[in-house]
Scaffold this motif. Structure first.
Motif: not given
Lengths: 455, 119
Positions: A340-353
Motif C-alpha cells: 500500500k505504501a509503495r502504491k501511495a508513492d507511485e500515486i503521489i509521484r504521478r500527481r507531482l509530475e
C-alpha cells in the motif's frame, strides 16, 4: 601545580540531556565543566536569531543552566568552559552576568573569546586571493557568496587558555573545536608547552572522548548495550588528567552508564577520517598510537598518545541557503502495508509530475522496512509486517513546488490505498535548506580576541 | 564458513559532510586479525553499492583492534541537505555489522574459541 585535574563533559550537543551538567557538578568532585553546544548547522540558526535581535545568537540554554549551577560552581571553584556563545558570545556573557546579579553572586570574571566570526570579511579575503574553497568539492566560495548565512573559524585552546590566565571562572566562546575546550584547562593548569605535540595530542584525544557526552560512557553503545546499567541516570564522561599526559576516562560512581575499553573505543572511531592524522589547531594527533587499559571498573586509562606539529590553517565552517525541503509521512497498516505504501508513492509521484512541479530530488523510504538500511534491507514476508510508515521527502530551489508538495500528502488518505492513518499533524511545511561549506584559512589572517566581563 | 560481523565485533558510524565513517572494532585479537584479513575495502564498497556512490577508504587501528572505513558520497548530500531519514549515517555501523563474511574453517575455529558475545 595540581597533580591531577578532573574535566567533566556536561553537554555533547545543543539538545543534550539537561540534567547532565547538574549531575556533573553535584554528584562528585570535578575541577572543570566543559560543554559543547555547536554542530555544523547550529551556527546558521544562531546567525538568523542574531539578525532578528542583535542581543541573541547564543545557546539560550547556557544562562538558563547557570541559574542552577553557577552558585554550586562558585562555591566548589569549578571552572566552566563552553562554546555556547555561538555567534554572539559577548551577549551570552552579559546574560550570564545578569543571572549572577539576580542571584547576588559576584567577584568573578567571565572570559569571552571573540573573532571567529568572519562572515563580514569574506570580500576582504577574496580580494587577497583567499577563496575559501570547499574542502570536498574544490569550488570557490564566490559561487555561493550571496547565499552565505554564517562563516566561522574553528579556534583551538589558545584563546581559552589566555582567558583562564586572566582569571576567568567561566569562558564562553564562539566556534571553537570540540576538543579545544577540554585541552585548554590542561595547558592552563599544567603549563604544557604548545610545542609538546604528544601532550597536545593526549589532551586532544581526551577532548574527542568527551565531546559527545555519554557516547563514551555507554550511550549509543553498539557493543553489549544491554549490560549498561541505569541508563536513565547515565553518567557523562570525566577525564582525570595527569601532568605527564596520562588520562583516565571515568564517570561519577553514583551515576549509571559504563566506561570500558569498548565504550571508549567506539567513541575514538566516531567521525574520524585517517586515524593517523586527526587535525586540530594544536597538533596532528595519531589515533593509531593510543593505548587503552582498563585499570579498574569504569576507569579506562589512555596513554602513549603521539602527535605531530599542526598545519598552518584553521578550519572554517560556513553555511549557506540552498533551497527548500519538506517531508511528508503516512502510516499504512496490515494487510499488505508495504504494498500500500509503495502504491501511495507511485500515486503521489504521478500527481507531482502532472502538476509540473520542479524538484532537485524526491526520496521515498519506508520506515519499519528500509529507512535505515536502504538497499541492504532484507525482504520479509509481507504478512508479518504490521505497519509501515511511508516517508517521502522533496528538495528544490522553487519554494512554490516544495510548498505544493506539502498539500499532496493528506489527499492520499481518501484518494489512495486503504488502512492509512497518521496525517493529523497538518501539512508538511517547506523549510529552508542550510548547506554546509567546509574550508581552510591561513592562521595568520584571523586573530582571536579575549574580553573579560567582570561580575 | 559464514559468520556475521556482529558476532565478534562492534562499532560506530557518523558523518562528515556527505561522507560517512564506520569504525568496526573486534572484541579480541583473533577477531581483529579476521577483520583485517577478510573485511577489505572492495568487499565493503561492494556491500554498500547503491548507497555509497563514491570511493571507500580503509584505515587500520591495530591498537584498538579497529578498522575505519570512510564512505564518500554516501549520505545523499550530507547532514543538512540530505533527505534521508538517517541523514547522518548513524545506523550504517549496524548495517555493516549485519554483513556475513566467508572465512576459512581454521579461522572460524579460532574465533569460536575466543568469541566474546553472540547475538
Amino acid at each position: 601545580m595540581k597533580t591531577k585535574i578532573r574535566i567533566a563533559s556536561g553537554q555533547g550537543f545543543w539538545g543534550d540531556l539537561l540534567e547532565a551538567p547538574y549531575w556533573q557538578v553535584t554528584k562528585g568532585p570535578i575541577d572543570y565543566l566543559v560543554m559543547d553546544y555547536l554542530a555544523e548547522v547550529t551556527m546558521s540558526i544562531l546567525q538568523k536569531q542574531k539578525k532578528k535581535d542583535p542581543n541573541l545568537g547564543y545557546a539560550r540554554d547556557v544562562p538558563e543552566l547557570m541559574k542552577r549551577i553557577l552558585p554550586i560552581c562558585l562555591e566548589k571553584d569549578i571552572k566552566i568552559v563552553t562554546n555556547g556563545g555561538g555567534v554572539n558570545p559577548y551577549s551570552c556573557a552579559i546574560e550570564v552576568k545578569r543571572v549572577a546579579d539576580s542571584l547576588g553572586l559576584r567577584n568573578f570574571k567571565i572570559g569571552v573569546v571573540l573573532g571567529d566570526d568572519i562572515l563580514h570579511r569574506i570580500d576582504e579575503f577574496l580580494q587577497m586571493g583567499i577563496d575559501l574553497r570547499n574542502m570536498e568539492t574544490g569550488e570557490s566560495i564566490s559561487n555561493i557568496k550571496s547565499n552565505l548565512l554564517s562563516a566561522n573559524v574553528y579556534f583551538g585552546s589558545q584563546p581559552i587558555v589566555e582567558a583562564l590566565q586572566q582569571g576567568a571562572q567561566i569562558v564562553i566562546t564562539g566556534r571553537t573545536t570540540d576538543t579545544g575546550i577540554t585541552l585548554a584547562p590542561m595547558i592552563y593548569e599544567f603549563g604544557w608547552s604548545y610545542d609538546d605535540y604528544n601532550l597536545m595530542a593526549a589532551g586532544t584525544v581526551a577532548g574527542h572522548v568527551l565531546e559527545c557526552g555519554a557516547q563514551s560512557t555507554g550511550g549509543n553503545f553498539l557493543g553489549e548495550w544491554e549490560s549498561v546499567e541505569n541508563m536513565a541516570e547515565i553518567g557523562f564522561p570525566i577525564a582525570e588528567v595527569y601532568p605527564n599526559g596520562d588520562i583516565i576516562i571515568t564517570k561519577h560512581e553514583n551515576l549509571g552508564g559504563l566506561v570500558s575499553i569498548e565504550t571508549v573505543a567506539e567513541q575514538l572511531v566516531y567521525e574520524i577520517g585517517n586515524p593517523e592524522e586527526y587535525i586540530t589547531p594544536e597538533c596532528i594527533a595519531d589515533f593509531t598510537s593510543i593505548q587503552l587499559e582498563e585499570v579498574e571498573k569504569h576507569r579506562v586509562r589512555i596513554f602513549n598518545v603521539k602527535g605531530k606539529p599542526p598545519t598552518e590553517f584553521y578550519k572554517v565552517s560556513c553555511s549557506y541557503f540552498d533551497g527548500y525541503s519538506a517531508v511528508g509521512t503516512l502510516t499504512y497498516s496490515w494487510p499488505k502495508a508495504l504494498s500500500k505504501a509503495r502504491k501511495a508513492d507511485e500515486i503521489i509521484r504521478r500527481r507531482l509530475e502532472m502538476l509540473g512541479l520542479q524538484f532537485d530530488e524526491i526520496r521515498t523510504e519506508f520506515v519499519g522496512y528500509n529507512s535505515c538500511f536502504g538497499k541492504l534491507a532484507k525482504e520479509i514476508d509481507e504478512d508479518l509486517i504490521n505497519e509501515v510508515v511511508f516517508r517521502i521527502a522533496v528538495r528544490g530551489k522553487d519554494y512554490n513546488s516544495v510548498e505544493r508538495f506539502g498539500r499532496e500528502i493528506a489527499p492520499l488518505v481518501l484518494t489512495g490505498p486503504p488502512g492509512v492513518t497518521g496525517f493529523a499533524g497538518g501539512r508538511p511545511r517547506a523549510s529552508e535548506v542550510v548547506a554546509y561549506w567546509p574550508s581552510l584559512i591561513p592562521k595568520s589572517l584571523v586573530q582571536p580576541q579575549i574580553q573579560i566581563v567582570e561580575v | 564458513m559464514k559468520i556475521r560481523l556482529i558476532e565478534f565485533a562492534h562499532g560506530r558510524s557518523g558523518d562528515k559532510g556527505d561522507s560517512a565513517n564506520i569504525g568496526i572494532i573486534a572484541y579480541d585479537d583473533i577477531g581483529y586479525e579476521i577483520l583485517r584479513k577478510y573485511l577489505t575495502k572492495e568487499i565493503v564498497k561492494e556491500y554498500f553499492s547503491g548507497i555509497c556512490l563514491g570511493d571507500v577508504d580503509r584505515y587500520e587501528l591495530p591498537n584498538i583492534r579497529a578498522l575505519n572505513f570512510v564512505l564518500h558520497n554516501a549520505l545523499g548530500g550530507g547532514g543538512t541537505v540530505s533527505l534521508k531519514h538517517d541523514a547522518q549515517g548513524k545506523t550504517l555501523a549496524s548495517a555493516l555489522l549485519r554483513m556475513e563474511i566467508e572465512i576459512s574453517e581454521e579461522d572460524y575455529k579460532k574465533l569460536k574459541l575466543t568469541k566474546k558475545i553472540t547475538v
